[in-house]
Design a protein around this motif. Structure first.
Motif, mmCIF file in Angstrom:
data_model
loop_
_atom_site.group_PDB
_atom_site.id
_atom_site.type_symbol
_atom_site.label_atom_id
_atom_site.label_comp_id
_atom_site.label_asym_id
_atom_site.label_seq_id
_atom_site.Cartn_x
_atom_site.Cartn_y
_atom_site.Cartn_z
ATOM 1 N N ILE A 4 0.765 -0.962 0.220
ATOM 2 C CA ILE A 4 -0.127 -0.107 0.043
ATOM 3 C C ILE A 4 0.897 1.353 -0.066
ATOM 4 C CG2 ILE A 4 -1.657 1.282 1.445
ATOM 5 C CD1 ILE A 4 -2.739 -1.067 -0.078
ATOM 6 N N ALA A 5 2.164 1.526 1.070
ATOM 7 C CA ALA A 5 2.496 2.650 0.741
ATOM 8 C C ALA A 5 3.575 2.678 -0.256
ATOM 9 C CB ALA A 5 3.839 1.912 1.861
ATOM 10 N N GLU A 6 3.958 1.671 -1.509
ATOM 11 C CA GLU A 6 3.856 1.475 -2.220
ATOM 12 C C GLU A 6 3.172 2.364 -3.495
ATOM 13 O OE1 GLU A 6 6.214 -1.274 -6.314
ATOM 14 O OE2 GLU A 6 6.349 -1.693 -4.190
ATOM 15 N N VAL A 7 2.133 2.037 -3.622
ATOM 16 C CA VAL A 7 1.029 2.747 -4.095
ATOM 17 C C VAL A 7 0.993 3.722 -3.835
ATOM 18 C CG1 VAL A 7 -1.307 3.196 -4.994
ATOM 19 C CG2 VAL A 7 -0.778 0.494 -4.706
ATOM 20 N N LEU A 8 1.417 4.273 -2.811
ATOM 21 C CA LEU A 8 1.021 5.572 -2.471
ATOM 22 C C LEU A 8 1.998 6.100 -2.518
ATOM 23 C CD1 LEU A 8 -1.294 5.124 0.808
ATOM 24 C CD2 LEU A 8 -2.063 6.409 -1.356
ATOM 25 N N GLY A 9 2.860 5.886 -3.197
ATOM 26 C CA GLY A 9 4.456 6.920 -2.610
ATOM 27 C C GLY A 9 5.506 7.071 -1.698
ATOM 28 N N LEU A 10 5.392 6.361 -0.995
ATOM 29 C CA LEU A 10 5.366 6.377 0.932
ATOM 30 C C LEU A 10 6.770 4.800 0.706
ATOM 31 C CD1 LEU A 10 2.264 7.242 2.997
ATOM 32 C CD2 LEU A 10 4.326 9.218 2.835
ATOM 33 N N SER A 11 7.465 5.456 2.091
ATOM 34 C CA SER A 11 8.478 4.527 2.336
ATOM 35 C C SER A 11 7.752 4.303 3.633
ATOM 36 C CB SER A 11 9.823 4.631 2.271
ATOM 37 O OG SER A 11 9.821 5.675 3.831
ATOM 38 N N MET A 12 8.219 2.814 4.278
ATOM 39 C CA MET A 12 7.579 1.926 5.678
ATOM 40 C C MET A 12 8.205 2.952 6.295
ATOM 41 S SD MET A 12 5.583 0.536 5.588
ATOM 42 C CE MET A 12 4.832 -0.614 6.859
ATOM 43 N N ASP A 13 8.811 4.040 5.735
ATOM 44 C CA ASP A 13 9.718 4.784 7.824
ATOM 45 C C ASP A 13 9.352 5.953 7.462
ATOM 46 O OD1 ASP A 13 12.277 3.330 7.820
ATOM 47 O OD2 ASP A 13 13.603 4.691 6.341
#
Length: 175
Positions: free
Chosen positions: A144-153
Motif C-alpha cells: 500500500i505504501a508503494e502505491v501511495l509513493g511512501l516508504s515504510m519509514d
C-alpha cells in the motif's frame, strides 16, 4: 443498503474531481446532519459519526489515488472514538482525516469531527487493513505504501500510536 452504496459511490466520484493530495496531508470533508442521522434524543447517532469518518476515508483514498473497489477493499479492525458535544438536525460539520501510521498489517488513521463553529465534537482513531479481492489476501502495508509513493519509514508509528497498539494487543490477548 442501496442508500449506503450510492453514498459511497457519490463520495468516491466527488473525490476524483477534487485536488489530489499527498498521503501524509490532512483532508477535510463537510457534511450536514440529516434527519435520518438522529437518535431518539434528536442528536446525531454515534454510528453516523463513524459513517461520516468512513466516507472521509473514502474521500482520502480517492484523492491520494489508492485504488478501491475492484482492486482493494478496506476492512475495519477497530474504532476507538470519544464523543464530546452533540450535533443536531441541520448542523453543518466537518471531518478531518490524517494518516497516523502503520504496522506490517494495519493502517491507522485519526479523525476529528468539528462543528461549523470549529468546536471539536468527536475524535477517533481507526485501524484497518486492505484486502485484495481478486487474490483473496490481505495486502501488506508495504505494498500500500508503494502505491501511495511512501516508504515504510514514513509510516512509522509515533510513540502515542505505539502505546495505543500495545494496549489494544493486551485487550485482544485477555479476551
Amino acid at each position: 443498503m442501496f442508500g449506503y452504496v450510492a453514498r459511497v459511490g457519490k463520495v468516491l466520484a466527488k473525490s476524483k474531481l477534487k485536488e489530489k493530495i499527498k498521503p501524509l496531508d490532512t483532508t477535510t470533508c463537510e457534511y450536514r446532519v440529516r434527519f435520518r442521522d438522529l437518535d431518539i434524543n434528536f442528536h446525531m447517532n454515534n454510528s453516523r459519526y463513524v459513517e461520516a469518518m468512513e466516507m472521509s476515508r473514502i474521500d482520502y483514498a480517492g484523492r491520494t489515488g489508492l485504488p478501491l473497489g475492484f482492486k482493494y477493499q478496506p476492512l475495519l479492525g477497530s474504532v476507538h472514538a470519544r464523543y464530546l458535544y452533540s450535533l443536531t438536525f441541520g448542523n453543518k460539520y466537518s471531518v478531518t482525516t490524517k494518516l497516523a501510521g502503520a504496522t506490517d498489517k494495519w493502517i491507522y488513521m485519526n479523525h476529528e469531527v468539528h462543528s461549523d463553529e470549529g468546536r471539536l465534537c468527536a475524535f477517533a482513531r481507526v485501524k484497518f487493513l486492505m484486502r485484495d479481492i481478486k487474490q483473496n489476501r490481505n495486502v501488506p502495508t508495504s505494498e500500500i505504501a508503494e502505491v501511495l509513493g511512501l516508504s515504510m519509514d514514513e509510516l512509522a508509528m509515533q510513540n502515542n500510536l505505539q502505546e495505543w497498539v500495545n494496549t489494544e494487543e493486551r485487550w485482544r490477548i485477555n479476551t
